[in-house]
Design a protein around this motif. Structure first.
Motif, PDB file in Angstrom:
ATOM      1  N   TYR A 124      32.232  18.756 -14.395  1.00  0.00           N
ATOM      2  CA  TYR A 124      33.061  19.758 -13.718  1.00  0.00           C
ATOM      3  C   TYR A 124      32.208  20.688 -12.861  1.00  0.00           C
ATOM      4  N   CYS A 128      32.742  20.663  -8.937  1.00  0.00           N
ATOM      5  CA  CYS A 128      33.520  21.818  -8.471  1.00  0.00           C
ATOM      6  C   CYS A 128      32.658  22.987  -8.017  1.00  0.00           C
ATOM      7  N   LYS A 129      31.433  23.101  -8.544  1.00  0.00           N
ATOM      8  CA  LYS A 129      30.556  24.207  -8.164  1.00  0.00           C
ATOM      9  C   LYS A 129      29.145  23.690  -7.880  1.00  0.00           C
ATOM     10  N   VAL A 221      41.267  19.554 -13.570  1.00  0.00           N
ATOM     11  CA  VAL A 221      40.675  20.537 -12.653  1.00  0.00           C
ATOM     12  C   VAL A 221      39.805  19.835 -11.610  1.00  0.00           C
ATOM     13  N   ILE A 222      39.032  18.828 -12.059  1.00  0.00           N
ATOM     14  CA  ILE A 222      38.172  18.088 -11.132  1.00  0.00           C
ATOM     15  C   ILE A 222      39.011  17.374 -10.077  1.00  0.00           C
ATOM     16  N   HIS A 224      42.017  18.057  -9.117  1.00  0.00           N
ATOM     17  CA  HIS A 224      42.668  19.044  -8.260  1.00  0.00           C
ATOM     18  C   HIS A 224      41.708  19.557  -7.189  1.00  0.00           C
ATOM     19  N   SER A 225      40.452  19.758  -7.574  1.00  0.00           N
ATOM     20  CA  SER A 225      39.470  20.272  -6.614  1.00  0.00           C
ATOM     21  C   SER A 225      39.092  19.230  -5.566  1.00  0.00           C
ATOM     22  N   THR A 228      40.359  18.883  -1.533  1.00  0.00           N
ATOM     23  CA  THR A 228      39.742  19.487  -0.352  1.00  0.00           C
ATOM     24  C   THR A 228      38.454  18.783   0.066  1.00  0.00           C
ATOM     25  N   HIS A 229      38.047  17.759  -0.691  1.00  0.00           N
ATOM     26  CA  HIS A 229      36.820  17.039  -0.364  1.00  0.00           C
ATOM     27  C   HIS A 229      37.097  15.944   0.667  1.00  0.00           C
TER      28      HIS A 229
END
Length: 274
Positions: A124, A128-129, A221-222, A224-225, A228-229
């Motif tokens: 994650y 995501c970060k 969550v991954i 969902h993020s 935008t990739h």
């Protein structure tokens, strides 16, 4: 109905084999030996490869090295006896040896479940970060997460075996299984174990369900993020996660038996009070 008997006359247990056919026992011996050798060799090779190269500098490989070590330990709890027993006419295990085997099963199993969840968190953070990955997943955090995995597994195994170790075994000593496990042992105790059996099953179900939900949430969550990739970024992120997802599925699918035990034990308990 079993009534309480505080005596404990059992010093060893007799394990039932997968088969009583001598020819099939040879096949069982060969299969378990092959599986055990492959498991140990693969995990040791992974461990050596990671520790002897620069890969250990990455947190994902740091966790993978620990996972390989735990897998090798987990495989060594029951397999050596499973390999040995088909070659011997007397298939027994000492009481303390049986308790140690049960503890090892739940200890390393618990550590592995928690570590898989930790690795999902690592995925994650990486996806995501990415800009803060090195700062968040530093050596101190990685060591802390591994320590939490070991402590969680120890606590889980201790809770599972704490009450079992104190149960009185005063008569039958034949375990209807090819290895020591909690539910067959509960059936041999000289006391009513319906409530305890429900607690044991619920404890297993709880840790599996909790960690599985944490894994599901992390991957939701991954995913969902990833909206935008770019397409290339999505492929790279999925290639990073697919191996971990495969291991998680292979590990957690058999855990459905935990919930089957909970339902079964719950029905027994309800019938007892009805």
């Amino acid at each position: 109905m079993k009534y309480m008997d505080t005596t404990n006359n059992v010093t060893e247990f007799v394990l039932l084999e997968l088969t009583q056919n001598p020819k099939m026992q040879k096949i069982v011996f060969a299969v378990f030996l092959l599986i055990y050798i492959i498991s140990i060799v693969v995990n040791v090779l992974i461990l050596i490869t990671i520790t002897s190269s620069s890969l250990l500098g990455s947190s994902v490989y740091f966790f993978l090295a620990y996972l390989s070590f735990i897998d090798a330990c987990y495989a060594s709890v029951n397999n050596p006896k499973l390999i040995r027993d088909p070659l011997h006419e007397k298939k027994t295990i000492l009481f303390k040896g049986c308790m140690a085997q049960v503890f090892g099963e739940y200890f390393f199993g618990g550590v592995e479940v928690i570590l898989l969840t930790v690795m999902a968190y690592d995925c994650y953070v990486a996806i995501c970060k990415p800009l803060h990955y090195a700062t968040i997943m530093n050596w101190r955090v990685c060591a802390l997460l591994v320590g939490v995995s070991w402590m969680g597994g120890f606590l889980y195994a201790t809770i599972q075996i704490l009450f079992i170790f104190q149960l009185p075994f005063c008569g039958p000593n034949v375990i209807d299984h090819f290895m020591c496990d909690l539910n067959p042992l509960l059936n041999l105790a000289c006391t009513d174990t319906h409530t305890l059996g429900l607690f044991v099953a619920a404890n297993s179900g709880f840790i599996c369900l909790l960690n599985f939900l944490l894994l599901v949430v992390s991957y939701v969550v991954i995913l969902h993020s990833l909206r935008t990739h770019s397409l290339e970024g999505k492929h790279k992120a999925m290639s990073t996660s697919v191996s971990h997802i495969t291991v998680v599925v292979l590990f957690f699918v058999p855990c459905k038996s935990c919930y089957e035990k909970i339902i079964y034990q719950g029905n027994c308990l309800m019938n007892e009070f009805a």
